[in-house]
Design a protein around this motif. Sequence first.
Motif, mmCIF file in Angstrom:
data_model
loop_
_atom_site.group_PDB
_atom_site.id
_atom_site.type_symbol
_atom_site.label_atom_id
_atom_site.label_comp_id
_atom_site.label_asym_id
_atom_site.label_seq_id
_atom_site.Cartn_x
_atom_site.Cartn_y
_atom_site.Cartn_z
ATOM 1 N N ARG A 51 0.811 -1.220 0.000
ATOM 2 C CA ARG A 51 0.000 0.000 0.000
ATOM 3 C C ARG A 51 0.845 1.271 0.000
ATOM 4 N NH1 ARG A 51 -3.570 -3.435 3.154
ATOM 5 N NH2 ARG A 51 -5.624 -3.494 2.160
ATOM 6 N N GLU A 96 2.089 1.634 -3.565
ATOM 7 C CA GLU A 96 0.938 1.941 -4.412
ATOM 8 C C GLU A 96 0.559 3.417 -4.327
ATOM 9 O OE1 GLU A 96 -3.199 -0.361 -4.644
ATOM 10 O OE2 GLU A 96 -2.957 0.794 -2.792
ATOM 11 N N LYS A 97 0.451 3.934 -3.107
ATOM 12 C CA LYS A 97 0.016 5.318 -2.948
ATOM 13 C C LYS A 97 1.098 6.300 -3.398
ATOM 14 C CE LYS A 97 -3.264 4.133 0.676
ATOM 15 N NZ LYS A 97 -4.443 4.351 -0.199
ATOM 16 N N LYS A 136 -3.746 0.352 8.258
ATOM 17 C CA LYS A 136 -3.826 -0.777 7.337
ATOM 18 C C LYS A 136 -2.450 -1.414 7.199
ATOM 19 C CE LYS A 136 -7.445 1.271 4.413
ATOM 20 N NZ LYS A 136 -7.801 1.642 2.995
ATOM 21 N N ARG A 171 0.567 -2.910 5.242
ATOM 22 C CA ARG A 171 1.043 -2.553 3.901
ATOM 23 C C ARG A 171 0.774 -3.658 2.900
ATOM 24 N NH1 ARG A 171 7.047 -0.005 4.160
ATOM 25 N NH2 ARG A 171 6.856 -0.560 1.949
ATOM 26 N N GLU A 202 -7.436 2.362 -3.686
ATOM 27 C CA GLU A 202 -6.486 1.295 -3.952
ATOM 28 C C GLU A 202 -6.719 0.727 -5.340
ATOM 29 O OE1 GLU A 202 -7.204 -1.399 -0.761
ATOM 30 O OE2 GLU A 202 -8.891 -2.392 -1.745
#
Length: 354
Positions: free
Chosen positions: A104, A107-108, A144, A146, A265
């Motif tokens: 994550r 991704e971000k 959250k 990762r 996401e």
Amino acid sequence: MIAPGATIGILGGGQLGRMLAMAAARLGYRAHIYSPEGSGPASEVSAEWTRGDYDDGEALARFAQGVDVVTFEFENIPAAPLRRLADHAPVHPNPAALEVAQDRLSEKTFVTDLGGTPAPFRAVDSLEALHEAAAALGLPAILKTRRFGYDGKGQARLLTADDIAPAWDAVAGAPAILEGFVPFEREFSIIAVRGADGAFAAWDAPDNRHADGILATSTVPAGGLIAAQAPEAIALAGRIADRLDYVGVLTCEFFATDTGPVFNEMAPRVHNSGHWTIEGAITCQFENHIRAICGLPLGATALSAPRAEMRNLIGAEADEWPAILADPTAHLHLYGKHEARPGRKMGHVTRLLF
């Protein structure tokens, strides 16, 4: 181009693998499933099934030698073995896309570099870092992990400072990110497809409603903020696909907010919120994924009816099948799972309204 008659290797034998195999069969392809389980929803509709672990390089290599192209139905697969599969068969989407989507934080950061707007976030690798992130972003917020986690798993909500230590315990000290709260009006997704030649198309953005962290319904066409913000979200999905040299169906989830679409996401695969396309679009997400990975022309993504709604059948809701079949507007899909557990997706029903 991989012509009909060839064999498509699919990693994962769940309901997404099942629907991919069914779409492949309609186009004249055979499906060979590779999965750690001995059977699953895809076993009933596939030509072959190989049982093996995803980190078993030798078993994966033997599997890849017997297929013409490899794809996957979910993203929790180690990327390193997939890279080695490319020595035996093309792998679509490519492992680089998988690596970005699996983390994550990566991704971000990746999406931010492409001009997208995710929720404000901070990396968290200790309880002290979580306290610092909470102070920087403010509360409420969501912690959250990762990696891994879906349908609300691997997450913990922080409403007050008293929730910080329990939230850290809830993720068992795994590397995580803290996301700031995003006030939003609706949730929506962009289901898009990109071919090996760079051709790109997207379906109508569905209005997605969730219950207990699990998708409940997806409805098209969406109105209001979703309709206004979908073009910007589609453009971002296109930039993501181009940067990754992506081939296949790509899903990006968004929040519709007063300040524009906020990226949530991505999933490098076909997606639950695109199930309505089976009856509700001229070409469904599963067929277009097969078309893309085989190098075929993409099919049209336009709606086939003025309105469509997909509802997930969770747990015992699948027992409603007699009433669903009595509804002339309903299209029932049951996944062949033998045990209906709370929170388990047993099937879905799509209704087309004219």
